[in-house]
Design a protein around this motif. Structure first.
Motif, PDB file in Angstrom:
ATOM      1  N   GLY A  39       1.078   9.891  -1.598  1.00 25.11           N
ATOM      2  CA  GLY A  39       1.556   8.517  -1.747  1.00 25.11           C
ATOM      3  C   GLY A  39       0.951   7.576  -0.731  1.00 25.11           C
ATOM      4  N   ASP A  40       0.823   8.027   0.509  1.00 21.65           N
ATOM      5  CA  ASP A  40       0.259   7.189   1.555  1.00 21.65           C
ATOM      6  C   ASP A  40      -1.197   6.851   1.253  1.00 21.65           C
ATOM      7  OD1 ASP A  40       0.498   6.043   4.384  1.00 21.65           O
ATOM      8  OD2 ASP A  40      -1.215   7.396   4.622  1.00 21.65           O
ATOM      9  N   HIS A  74       4.236  12.684   0.276  1.00 19.61           N
ATOM     10  CA  HIS A  74       4.063  11.551   1.187  1.00 19.61           C
ATOM     11  C   HIS A  74       2.593  11.365   1.543  1.00 19.61           C
ATOM     12  CE1 HIS A  74       7.937   9.732   2.344  1.00 19.61           C
ATOM     13  NE2 HIS A  74       8.437  10.867   1.903  1.00 19.61           N
ATOM     14  N   GLU A 124       7.098   1.730  -2.240  1.00 17.84           N
ATOM     15  CA  GLU A 124       7.669   1.244  -0.985  1.00 17.84           C
ATOM     16  C   GLU A 124       6.591   0.915   0.042  1.00 17.84           C
ATOM     17  OE1 GLU A 124      10.513   4.197   0.169  1.00 17.84           O
ATOM     18  OE2 GLU A 124      11.688   3.937  -1.664  1.00 17.84           O
ATOM     19  N   VAL A 166       7.322   6.461  -3.002  1.00 16.87           N
ATOM     20  CA  VAL A 166       6.519   6.318  -1.784  1.00 16.87           C
ATOM     21  C   VAL A 166       5.435   5.264  -1.985  1.00 16.87           C
ATOM     22  CG1 VAL A 166       4.954   7.498  -0.194  1.00 16.87           C
ATOM     23  CG2 VAL A 166       6.981   8.690  -1.048  1.00 16.87           C
TER      24      VAL A 166
END
Length: 275
Positions: free
Chosen positions: A258-259, A255, A62, A59
C-alpha cells in the motif's frame, strides 16, 4: 459537464474475495482506483482475522488522503484468491464485477503467480490473456490509466524474474505504465525473511500434545489449519518443516504494498487532478 463535476452518486455492489464480502463503491466525484489481482491483492486471511483492517485498499486511500493537495480517492479491491487472467475473463467475473464500474480513473493489474501454475505454455498464453484483458479494460474504461504491476517475491527468484519479464513485455507492447513493486518488497524482506507473511499450517502436523494450545488459532474445515498473522507462535513451531512455507502477505506486507502504491499513484493523480 463531467460526472465528476456533477458529483454524481452511483452505488455499485461488488463481489470481493470469495463472494461473501460485499463492499459499496460510491462514485462521489472521487478519483476511482481499481485493483485487479490474485490472493496477494485480495488478502482474504488478514480480512478473516482482522476484518476492521486497515486492508490494502484502506492503506492506499488513507496515505493518498494524507497528501493534502490531492482529491479524495475511492479504492476498489477486486482481487480474488486463486485468480488468474483466463479465469477472470472466462468465469464472467470481469464482466459482472469490473466492466461497468462508473468513472474508473486508474486500474492497477497484478497477475502472474496463479497464471504460472494454471496456464500451459505460459510464455505464449500469459501475454495473450493479458492483452485480451487490457483490450476489454480499454473498451470498458476508455478514460482510465491502466497500470501493469510486477508480482511480489513469492516463489523462487528465477520464477519471479521470468514472470516480471513477461509483465514488462506486456506493458511495453501496450504502451502502458509498469509499476515494479518487486524491489521495494524484496528490500523490506531483508529486515527479516518472514516478517511480511502470515503462518498457515496444517493442524494435523502440529504435535498432538500442543493441539489444545493452538486451539485459539485454528481455522476449521475439512483440513483444519493453524493461522497466525505474526510471529507469536514461531517460538513453539518455527522448527517444524514448512511452518514458514506460506508466503502470502500479512498486514505488514500489505502496508508495504500500500505504501509503495500510494507513492506511485500520488504524482500521477497530482498531475491530473491536483487542486
Amino acid at each position: 459537464m463531467s460526472c465528476r463535476l456533477l458529483m454524481l452518486v452511483v452505488t455499485a455492489i461488488l463481489v470481493l474475495g470469495s463472494g461473501s464480502t460485499l463492499v459499496r463503491a460510491e462514485h462521489e466525484g472521487k478519483v476511482q482506483i481499481l485493483l485487479l489481482g490474485d490472493s496477494t491483492t485480495e488478502g482474504s486471511v488478514p480480512r478473516r482475522h482482522v476484518p476492521q483492517g486497515p486492508h490494502l485498499e484502506d492503506v492506499i486511500r488513507e496515505l493518498l488522503a494524507a497528501e493534502k493537495d490531492l482529491p479524495p480517492t475511492n479504492v476498489i479491491n477486486l482481487g480474488l484468491s486463486g485468480e488468474y487472467i483466463r479465469r477472470l475473463l472466462d468465469s464472467g467475473r470481469y464482466e459482472k464485477a469490473a466492466s461497468k464500474l462508473p468513472g474508473i480513473d486508474y486500474v492497477l493489474i497484478r497477475y502472474g503467480l496463479n497464471d504460472n501454475a494454471r496456464r500451459e505454455n505460459l510464455a505464449e498464453n500469459f501475454p495473450k490473456d493479458y492483452h485480451e484483458l487490457i483490450g476489454r479494460l480499454k473498451n470498458d474504461h476508455p478514460q482510465a490509466t491502466l497500470v501493469v504491476m510486477t508480482v511480489i517475491p513469492y516463489g523462487d527468484e528465477a520464477t519471479s524474474r521470468r514472470l516480471n519479464e513477461l509483465n514488462s513485455q506486456v506493458a511495453k507492447a501496450e504502451d502502458l505504465l509498469l509499476f515494479d513493486i518487486y524491489p521495494r518488497y524484496a528490500e523490506e524482506l531483508k529486515r527479516g525473511p518472514d516478517m511480511l507473511n502470515y503462518r498457515r499450517f496444517p493442524l494435523e502436523k502440529i504435535p498432538e500434545n500442543r493441539r489444545e494450545f493452538v486451539k485459539p488459532f485454528v481455522v476449521p474445515g475439512q483440513a483444519p489449519t493453524v493461522e497466525v498473522l505474526d510471529n507469536r507462535l514461531d517460538a513453539h513451531f518455527g522448527q517444524l518443516p514448512g511452518w514458514f512455507g506460506d508466503r502470502h502477505p500479512n498486514l505488514a506486507g500489505y502496508h508495504v504494498i500500500g505504501d509503495e502504491t500510494a507513492k506511485f499513484l500520488a504524482p500521477l493523480i497530482r498531475a491530473k487532478f491536483a487542486r
